[in-house]
Design an enzyme around this catalytic site. Structure first.
Site, PDB file in Angstrom:
ATOM      1  N   SER A 167       3.841 -50.498 -38.765  1.00 30.81           N
ATOM      2  CA  SER A 167       4.891 -51.167 -38.009  1.00 30.81           C
ATOM      3  C   SER A 167       4.996 -52.639 -38.430  1.00 30.81           C
ATOM      4  O   SER A 167       5.175 -52.926 -39.619  1.00 30.81           O
ATOM      5  CB  SER A 167       4.608 -50.977 -36.515  1.00 30.81           C
ATOM      6  OG  SER A 167       5.713 -51.284 -35.730  1.00 30.81           O
ATOM      7  N   ASP A 268      12.222 -42.042 -35.327  1.00 29.75           N
ATOM      8  CA  ASP A 268      11.816 -43.455 -35.215  1.00 29.75           C
ATOM      9  C   ASP A 268      12.990 -44.320 -35.641  1.00 29.75           C
ATOM     10  O   ASP A 268      13.609 -44.076 -36.680  1.00 29.75           O
ATOM     11  CB  ASP A 268      10.601 -43.675 -36.143  1.00 29.75           C
ATOM     12  CG  ASP A 268      10.077 -45.103 -36.157  1.00 29.75           C
ATOM     13  OD1 ASP A 268      10.634 -45.979 -35.463  1.00 29.75           O
ATOM     14  OD2 ASP A 268       9.092 -45.337 -36.891  1.00 29.75           O
ATOM     15  N   HIS A 298       7.523 -43.210 -33.695  1.00 27.15           N
ATOM     16  CA  HIS A 298       6.844 -44.452 -34.033  1.00 27.15           C
ATOM     17  C   HIS A 298       5.507 -44.527 -33.276  1.00 27.15           C
ATOM     18  O   HIS A 298       5.448 -44.240 -32.093  1.00 27.15           O
ATOM     19  CB  HIS A 298       7.741 -45.625 -33.620  1.00 27.15           C
ATOM     20  CG  HIS A 298       7.335 -46.926 -34.219  1.00 27.15           C
ATOM     21  ND1 HIS A 298       7.687 -47.298 -35.493  1.00 27.15           N
ATOM     22  CD2 HIS A 298       6.600 -47.943 -33.717  1.00 27.15           C
ATOM     23  CE1 HIS A 298       7.198 -48.499 -35.749  1.00 27.15           C
ATOM     24  NE2 HIS A 298       6.531 -48.912 -34.687  1.00 27.15           N
TER      25      HIS A 298
END
Length: 328
Positions: A167, A268, A298
């Protein structure tokens, strides 16, 4: 590129849908409804709930890495037993540049060290809102410089270094890989789990997965609102390696950056920009291994107790590390 799906929830695996429903029923306030300090605490409290248990390792050491302004960055080294100096992955945790720490990503880092038979150095880079962009970028770079310098004294192989993250940490890893190319510092691999790469959240996947898939649109706005100094930072390549520009207004070319392993979640918001970044790397002649994990969201790599796909992704990433490090 994902196209708008009439019922995106139907894409989820049964295990993933069940976990999302359990989280919804638990009824915790969303992070974006909390102050940054409360969000840090809430994220830390929830981090281990569905993650795998921590793998035992022969070597776990706390380190202190000096940043360019003299700030002492905590870091933790994980390594399996080895007669030979081990290659090393510098790991940058996710959390929107605002939450997360060494502890929240400890099970993941331990498992990667075990599976890839390498050392992992997990960095507590400085977080927003106390520390705005580009502090985290500088911290990641300073840690890489320190690791190159200190590898031998730590019993590591400084000729085999990879950078990785998930991320926001994936963003930092991608940016660090570009800067390493600029400096002529060879890296074995950039390991990117669902990285953010674009300056503006306007791809189709951002619309399709804006709500109901763990990372929601208000979270993204909240994190970036705390991290960025102003709108101009969205167009800086150090925030947006896909489409951001340098001081001269040029998008950074990606020729000669480290080979990439990129693992994305199908459901995501960040999937499209992850695919676009893989495409840009390939166009620049960079070897890219892209995996898109079906039916997961995610953050899934830290859901290994509930989501079997998490362990598949750990193994795929570890295989890429072993390959990049020469399987030694």
């Amino acid at each position: 590129m994902s196209h708008h799906h009439p019922n995106p929830r139907s894409l989820l695996t049964p295990a993933m849908r069940g976990l999302i429903d359990r989280i919804a029923r638990a009824g915790h306030p969303p992070l974006h409804a909390l102050s940054p300090d409360q969000a840090k605490a809430a994220y830390a409290a929830g981090a281990g709930v569905v993650d795998i248990p921590s793998h035992k390792l022969a070597r776990v050491e706390d380190l202190v890495i000096p940043a360019r302004d003299g700030f002492e960055l905590p870091a933790r080294l994980y390594a399996p037993a080895s007669e030979q100096p081990l290659p090393v992955l510098l790991y940058l945790h996710g959390g929107g540049f605002t939450v997360g720490n060494i502890a929240t990503h400890e099970p993941l880092c331990r498992h990667l060290a075990h599976l890839a038979h390498c050392a992992v150095v997990s960095l507590d880079y400085r977080l927003a809102p106390e520390w705005k962009f580009p502090t985290a970028v500088h911290d990641a770079w300073d840690a890489l410089a320190w690791l190159r310098d200190k590898a031998t004294s730590l019993g590591l192989d400084g000729t085999r270094i990879a950078v990785g993250g998930d991320s926001a940490g994936g963003t930092l890893a991608a940016v660090t890989a570009i800067a390493a190319r600029d400096a002529g510092w060879p890296l074995a691999l950039q390991l990117l789990f669902y990285p953010g790469t674009a300056g503006h959240q306007n791809t189709p996947s951002h619309k399709t997965f804006a709500h109901g898939f763990i990372l929601e649109e208000p979270h993204i706005s909240y994190f970036f609102g705390h991290y960025l100094r102003g709108p101009q930072d969205r167009d800086d390549w150090r925030f947006a390696p896909l489409d951001g520009v340098d001081e001269a207004g040029q998008v950074r070319d990606l020729d000669g950056v480290a080979p990439a392993w990129i693992g994305l979640a199908e459901c995501d918001s960040l999937t499209d920009e992850g695919v676009m970044y893989a495409d840009r790397l390939r166009m620049a002649g960079v070897p890219v291994d892209l995996e898109i994990y079906a039916g997961v969201v995610h953050g899934f790599i830290q859901f290994g107790r509930a989501i079997p796909t998490a362990l598949t992704a750990h193994n795929d990433a570890a295989r890429a590390l072993r390959h990049a490090f020469g399987d030694q």
